[in-house]
Write a protein that holds these residues in place. Structure first.
Motif, PDB file in Angstrom:
ATOM      1  N   VAL A 175       0.837  -1.201   0.000  1.00 11.34           N
ATOM      2  CA  VAL A 175       0.000   0.000   0.000  1.00 11.34           C
ATOM      3  C   VAL A 175       0.874   1.255   0.000  1.00 11.34           C
ATOM      4  CG1 VAL A 175      -1.725   1.322   1.263  1.00 11.34           C
ATOM      5  CG2 VAL A 175      -1.937  -1.168   1.092  1.00 11.34           C
ATOM      6  N   LEU A 176       1.891   1.286   0.865  1.00 14.79           N
ATOM      7  CA  LEU A 176       2.786   2.431   0.941  1.00 14.79           C
ATOM      8  C   LEU A 176       3.486   2.678  -0.400  1.00 14.79           C
ATOM      9  CD1 LEU A 176       4.504   4.629   2.263  1.00 14.79           C
ATOM     10  CD2 LEU A 176       5.966   2.803   3.188  1.00 14.79           C
ATOM     11  N   VAL A 177       4.037   1.622  -0.983  1.00 13.23           N
ATOM     12  CA  VAL A 177       4.737   1.764  -2.258  1.00 13.23           C
ATOM     13  C   VAL A 177       3.783   2.264  -3.338  1.00 13.23           C
ATOM     14  CG1 VAL A 177       5.927   0.515  -4.099  1.00 13.23           C
ATOM     15  CG2 VAL A 177       6.531   0.093  -1.718  1.00 13.23           C
ATOM     16  N   SER A 178       2.551   1.783  -3.324  1.00  6.13           N
ATOM     17  CA  SER A 178       1.572   2.228  -4.312  1.00  6.13           C
ATOM     18  C   SER A 178       1.228   3.699  -4.129  1.00  6.13           C
ATOM     19  CB  SER A 178       0.305   1.374  -4.227  1.00  6.13           C
ATOM     20  OG  SER A 178       0.594   0.028  -4.541  1.00  6.13           O
ATOM     21  N   GLU A 179       1.111   4.143  -2.885  1.00  9.10           N
ATOM     22  CA  GLU A 179       0.862   5.572  -2.640  1.00  9.10           C
ATOM     23  C   GLU A 179       1.988   6.422  -3.227  1.00  9.10           C
ATOM     24  OE1 GLU A 179      -1.686   7.067  -1.214  1.00  9.10           O
ATOM     25  OE2 GLU A 179      -2.758   5.509  -0.105  1.00  9.10           O
ATOM     26  N   LEU A 180       3.216   5.970  -3.072  1.00  4.42           N
ATOM     27  CA  LEU A 180       4.356   6.710  -3.604  1.00  4.42           C
ATOM     28  C   LEU A 180       4.412   6.615  -5.122  1.00  4.42           C
ATOM     29  CD1 LEU A 180       6.965   5.692  -0.893  1.00  4.42           C
ATOM     30  CD2 LEU A 180       5.930   7.954  -1.194  1.00  4.42           C
ATOM     31  N   ARG A 181       4.028   5.468  -5.678  1.00  2.44           N
ATOM     32  CA  ARG A 181       3.987   5.344  -7.135  1.00  2.44           C
ATOM     33  C   ARG A 181       2.944   6.283  -7.742  1.00  2.44           C
ATOM     34  NH1 ARG A 181       4.398  -1.262  -7.439  1.00  2.44           N
ATOM     35  NH2 ARG A 181       6.676  -1.405  -7.666  1.00  2.44           N
ATOM     36  N   ALA A 182       1.884   6.544  -7.015  1.00  2.05           N
ATOM     37  CA  ALA A 182       0.877   7.495  -7.500  1.00  2.05           C
ATOM     38  C   ALA A 182       1.481   8.892  -7.618  1.00  2.05           C
ATOM     39  CB  ALA A 182      -0.332   7.504  -6.568  1.00  2.05           C
TER      40      ALA A 182
END
Length: 282
Positions: free
Chosen positions: A154-161
């Protein structure tokens, strides 16, 4: 021939001639200015952007702004050739996902604000972004054994956004995120601690170069004036709710068949109409 596309290095050099607000507007027209197309409307965009850069070279910023406005009208408001596929920037060169822009009588006052978000369910991820000037984007994917994300999905996806936004739409003045964990990484990178990465994130080089978060960390460290702000998720904040909905559309589109671009365009139009009608103190 004035209608010939700009090279990427020419485009980047020309952006340096513009004030930051005009450079951000010109950045959204990069696909038109640097791409080859027989579409007359796309050709008009290329002409106007090139002339805007020429005006800036000679110090006439007012003329550059007028020409960029003309370019935007050709890009967003005129009819493009059949199968042109470039109305609304549905794709951005070298940036995955679907991207677009909606037009309206958006209030030009106040800072350019953007919001990003991520969505996860049953091994399927989605990310989305929106800006107060109408740009939007989304991307979805399915994880497999080669997924380099690690344990902090989830954290990595937030940063990828955030990475998707900055690569496709350029730097806003204010970027809203609803993840405190993501915010802590972004602010650490701003301080220069670019080696800090989420637990388990695979740092091995990718086929196209450095891992996305490594690239993002370096970008954030060098982005002067970019302000990150926390907004509570699902609290009714219009831009955050729009970004959340775009991320959900991206995730669902991976396993369902529907017009994601049309749905995203309608959603962004609705949210931005409300955003620009709100009291400025809101």
């Amino acid at each position: 021939m004035i209608n010939s596309p700009l090279r990427i290095d020419e485009f980047r050099a020309a952006l340096e001639l513009l004030p930051s607000d005009l450079a951000r507007r010109a950045e959204t027209l990069k696909l038109y200015a640097t791409g080859r197309s027989n579409c007359p409307a796309c050709g008009n965009v290329r002409d106007s952007v090139r002339l805007a850069f020429t005006a800036a070279l000679f110090g006439d910023i007012s003329a550059a702004e007028r020409l960029l406005t003309t370019a935007e009208r050709s890009a967003w408001l005129t009819s493009h050739a059949t199968k042109c596929g470039r109305r609304g920037l549905r794709s951005v060169r070298n940036v995955p996902g679907n991207h677009g822009r909606v037009t309206g009588r958006w209030d030009a006052a106040g800072p350019l604000t953007a919001a990003t978000d991520a969505s996860w369910k049953n091994g399927v991820g989605g990310i989305g972004y929106i800006t107060s000037q109408g740009s939007w984007g989304l991307r979805g994917w399915v994880t497999d054994h080669r997924d380099p994300t690690g344990t902090s999905k989830v954290l990595v996806s937030e940063l990828r956004a955030v990475d998707l936004l900055l690569r496709a739409a350029g730097n806003p003045e204010v970027l809203l995120v609803d993840s405190l964990s993501a915010l802590s990484f972004l602010r650490a990178w701003q301080r220069g601690d670019t080696e800090l990465m989420p637990d388990g994130y695979d740092l091995r080089p990718r086929r196209r170069g450095a891992p996305s978060l490594v690239r993002l960390a370096e970008h954030v460290a060098e982005a002067d004036g970019l302000v990150f702000q926390h907004v509570k998720g699902h609290s009714g904040h219009l831009l955050n709710e729009a970004a959340d909905s775009l991320a959900s559309i991206a995730r669902r589109r991976v396993t369902e068949r529907f017009d994601a671009t049309g749905r995203a365009t309608d959603l962004v139009s609705s949210f931005l109409s409300s955003w620009h009608q709100r009291p400025m103190a809101a």
